[in-house]
Design a protein around this motif. Sequence first.
Motif, PDB file in Angstrom:
ATOM      1  N   GLU A  48     -16.909  20.340  36.910  1.00  0.00           N
ATOM      2  CA  GLU A  48     -17.859  20.130  35.823  1.00  0.00           C
ATOM      3  C   GLU A  48     -17.220  20.432  34.479  1.00  0.00           C
ATOM      4  O   GLU A  48     -16.340  21.284  34.382  1.00  0.00           O
ATOM      5  CB  GLU A  48     -19.074  21.044  36.007  1.00  0.00           C
ATOM      6  N   TRP A  49     -17.694  19.706  33.461  1.00  0.00           N
ATOM      7  CA  TRP A  49     -17.293  19.921  32.080  1.00  0.00           C
ATOM      8  C   TRP A  49     -18.552  19.844  31.222  1.00  0.00           C
ATOM      9  O   TRP A  49     -19.457  19.066  31.523  1.00  0.00           O
ATOM     10  CB  TRP A  49     -16.359  18.825  31.582  1.00  0.00           C
ATOM     11  N   LYS A  50     -18.607  20.592  30.152  1.00  0.00           N
ATOM     12  CA  LYS A  50     -19.626  20.414  29.123  1.00  0.00           C
ATOM     13  C   LYS A  50     -18.870  19.880  27.914  1.00  0.00           C
ATOM     14  O   LYS A  50     -18.101  20.601  27.291  1.00  0.00           O
ATOM     15  CB  LYS A  50     -20.346  21.713  28.779  1.00  0.00           C
ATOM     16  N   VAL A  51     -19.075  18.605  27.613  1.00  0.00           N
ATOM     17  CA  VAL A  51     -18.309  17.950  26.562  1.00  0.00           C
ATOM     18  C   VAL A  51     -19.074  17.979  25.245  1.00  0.00           C
ATOM     19  O   VAL A  51     -20.236  18.363  25.183  1.00  0.00           O
ATOM     20  CB  VAL A  51     -17.923  16.514  26.956  1.00  0.00           C
ATOM     21  N   LEU A  52     -18.397  17.556  24.212  1.00  0.00           N
ATOM     22  CA  LEU A  52     -18.927  17.643  22.850  1.00  0.00           C
ATOM     23  C   LEU A  52     -20.209  16.842  22.658  1.00  0.00           C
ATOM     24  O   LEU A  52     -21.169  17.323  22.059  1.00  0.00           O
ATOM     25  CB  LEU A  52     -17.855  17.177  21.861  1.00  0.00           C
ATOM     26  N   HIS A  78     -21.342  11.844  37.310  1.00  0.00           N
ATOM     27  CA  HIS A  78     -22.697  12.268  36.954  1.00  0.00           C
ATOM     28  C   HIS A  78     -22.711  12.737  35.506  1.00  0.00           C
ATOM     29  O   HIS A  78     -21.851  13.514  35.087  1.00  0.00           O
ATOM     30  CB  HIS A  78     -23.153  13.427  37.847  1.00  0.00           C
ATOM     31  N   LEU A  79     -23.707  12.283  34.756  1.00  0.00           N
ATOM     32  CA  LEU A  79     -23.900  12.721  33.380  1.00  0.00           C
ATOM     33  C   LEU A  79     -25.353  13.133  33.225  1.00  0.00           C
ATOM     34  O   LEU A  79     -26.256  12.326  33.441  1.00  0.00           O
ATOM     35  CB  LEU A  79     -23.557  11.592  32.394  1.00  0.00           C
ATOM     36  N   THR A  80     -25.573  14.392  32.881  1.00  0.00           N
ATOM     37  CA  THR A  80     -26.922  14.898  32.651  1.00  0.00           C
ATOM     38  C   THR A  80     -26.948  15.618  31.313  1.00  0.00           C
ATOM     39  O   THR A  80     -25.908  16.062  30.812  1.00  0.00           O
ATOM     40  CB  THR A  80     -27.376  15.853  33.770  1.00  0.00           C
ATOM     41  N   ASN A  81     -28.146  15.739  30.756  1.00  0.00           N
ATOM     42  CA  ASN A  81     -28.323  16.427  29.470  1.00  0.00           C
ATOM     43  C   ASN A  81     -27.365  15.895  28.411  1.00  0.00           C
ATOM     44  O   ASN A  81     -26.903  16.655  27.571  1.00  0.00           O
ATOM     45  CB  ASN A  81     -28.171  17.937  29.628  1.00  0.00           C
ATOM     46  N   TYR A  82     -27.032  14.653  28.479  1.00  0.00           N
ATOM     47  CA  TYR A  82     -26.203  13.857  27.563  1.00  0.00           C
ATOM     48  C   TYR A  82     -24.775  14.348  27.380  1.00  0.00           C
ATOM     49  O   TYR A  82     -23.957  13.649  26.805  1.00  0.00           O
ATOM     50  CB  TYR A  82     -26.884  13.662  26.197  1.00  0.00           C
ATOM     51  N   ASP A  84     -23.341  16.998  29.937  1.00  0.00           N
ATOM     52  CA  ASP A  84     -22.907  17.747  31.119  1.00  0.00           C
ATOM     53  C   ASP A  84     -22.328  16.756  32.126  1.00  0.00           C
ATOM     54  O   ASP A  84     -23.040  15.930  32.688  1.00  0.00           O
ATOM     55  CB  ASP A  84     -24.068  18.513  31.746  1.00  0.00           C
ATOM     56  N   VAL A  85     -21.032  16.840  32.328  1.00  0.00           N
ATOM     57  CA  VAL A  85     -20.296  15.909  33.179  1.00  0.00           C
ATOM     58  C   VAL A  85     -19.962  16.593  34.498  1.00  0.00           C
ATOM     59  O   VAL A  85     -19.522  17.740  34.523  1.00  0.00           O
ATOM     60  CB  VAL A  85     -18.984  15.473  32.473  1.00  0.00           C
ATOM     61  N   ARG A  86     -20.193  15.881  35.579  1.00  0.00           N
ATOM     62  CA  ARG A  86     -19.770  16.344  36.904  1.00  0.00           C
ATOM     63  C   ARG A  86     -19.102  15.169  37.609  1.00  0.00           C
ATOM     64  O   ARG A  86     -19.605  14.049  37.582  1.00  0.00           O
ATOM     65  CB  ARG A  86     -20.947  16.845  37.732  1.00  0.00           C
ATOM     66  N   GLU A 112      -5.930  13.546  29.416  1.00  0.00           N
ATOM     67  CA  GLU A 112      -6.186  14.346  28.209  1.00  0.00           C
ATOM     68  C   GLU A 112      -7.586  14.930  28.358  1.00  0.00           C
ATOM     69  O   GLU A 112      -8.535  14.195  28.621  1.00  0.00           O
ATOM     70  CB  GLU A 112      -6.110  13.458  26.984  1.00  0.00           C
ATOM     71  N   PRO A 113      -7.714  16.231  28.238  1.00  0.00           N
ATOM     72  CA  PRO A 113      -9.043  16.809  28.480  1.00  0.00           C
ATOM     73  C   PRO A 113     -10.068  16.307  27.463  1.00  0.00           C
ATOM     74  O   PRO A 113      -9.710  16.029  26.304  1.00  0.00           O
ATOM     75  CB  PRO A 113      -8.827  18.317  28.342  1.00  0.00           C
ATOM     76  N   PRO A 114     -11.317  16.207  27.894  1.00  0.00           N
ATOM     77  CA  PRO A 114     -12.348  15.774  26.951  1.00  0.00           C
ATOM     78  C   PRO A 114     -12.585  16.856  25.904  1.00  0.00           C
ATOM     79  O   PRO A 114     -12.287  18.035  26.125  1.00  0.00           O
ATOM     80  CB  PRO A 114     -13.580  15.595  27.828  1.00  0.00           C
ATOM     81  N   LYS A 115     -13.114  16.454  24.755  1.00  0.00           N
ATOM     82  CA  LYS A 115     -13.498  17.425  23.735  1.00  0.00           C
ATOM     83  C   LYS A 115     -14.641  18.248  24.284  1.00  0.00           C
ATOM     84  O   LYS A 115     -15.694  17.697  24.647  1.00  0.00           O
ATOM     85  CB  LYS A 115     -13.929  16.723  22.457  1.00  0.00           C
ATOM     86  N   LEU A 116     -14.417  19.543  24.403  1.00  0.00           N
ATOM     87  CA  LEU A 116     -15.426  20.414  24.992  1.00  0.00           C
ATOM     88  C   LEU A 116     -16.364  20.972  23.950  1.00  0.00           C
ATOM     89  O   LEU A 116     -16.006  21.154  22.800  1.00  0.00           O
ATOM     90  CB  LEU A 116     -14.739  21.558  25.745  1.00  0.00           C
ATOM     91  N   LYS A 117     -17.551  21.259  24.377  1.00  0.00           N
ATOM     92  CA  LYS A 117     -18.542  21.877  23.520  1.00  0.00           C
ATOM     93  C   LYS A 117     -18.069  23.283  23.197  1.00  0.00           C
ATOM     94  O   LYS A 117     -17.750  24.061  24.078  1.00  0.00           O
ATOM     95  CB  LYS A 117     -19.903  21.922  24.240  1.00  0.00           C
ATOM     96  N   GLY A 118     -18.008  23.598  21.914  1.00  0.00           N
ATOM     97  CA  GLY A 118     -17.687  24.882  21.318  1.00  0.00           C
ATOM     98  C   GLY A 118     -17.253  25.913  22.227  1.00  0.00           C
ATOM     99  O   GLY A 118     -16.867  26.936  22.161  1.00  0.00           O
TER     100      GLY A 118
END
Length: 118
Positions: A48-52, A78-82, A84-86, A112-118
């Motif tokens: 899972e990743w939480k992206v920007l 999977h993309l949830t909450n616009y 949250d990537v799984r 290349e890693p996605p831009k992560l949320k703060g």
Amino acid sequence: MSATDLASRRCAPCSGKVPPLPAEQVRELLARVPAWSPSADGQRIGREWKVLDFATALDFFRRIGDVAEAEDHHPDLHLTNYRDVRVELWTHAAGGLTENDFIMAAKIDALEPPKLKG
């Protein structure tokens, strides 16, 4: 075999004749892609990743899709909450995990890693 070694390999063509990996081999391969976790039933691995933002998530999915098409091994995305990537990997034809899933996990990790949320 390291994650880099896995990422440099190609996925083998899948057929219904390939059995899923035994639990011991799954544990050994998971050690090479430590950001990935097994599902409760041990049939899949996920990360899972939480992206920007939404656009970043879609771009990451596109890049994963490019790798998946090149390898002919396709993850569940999977993309949830616009943002949250799984990503889940398993070999449908085998009904569980094969070495291809760990090769794909390593290739996804090498993107290349996605831009992560703060």
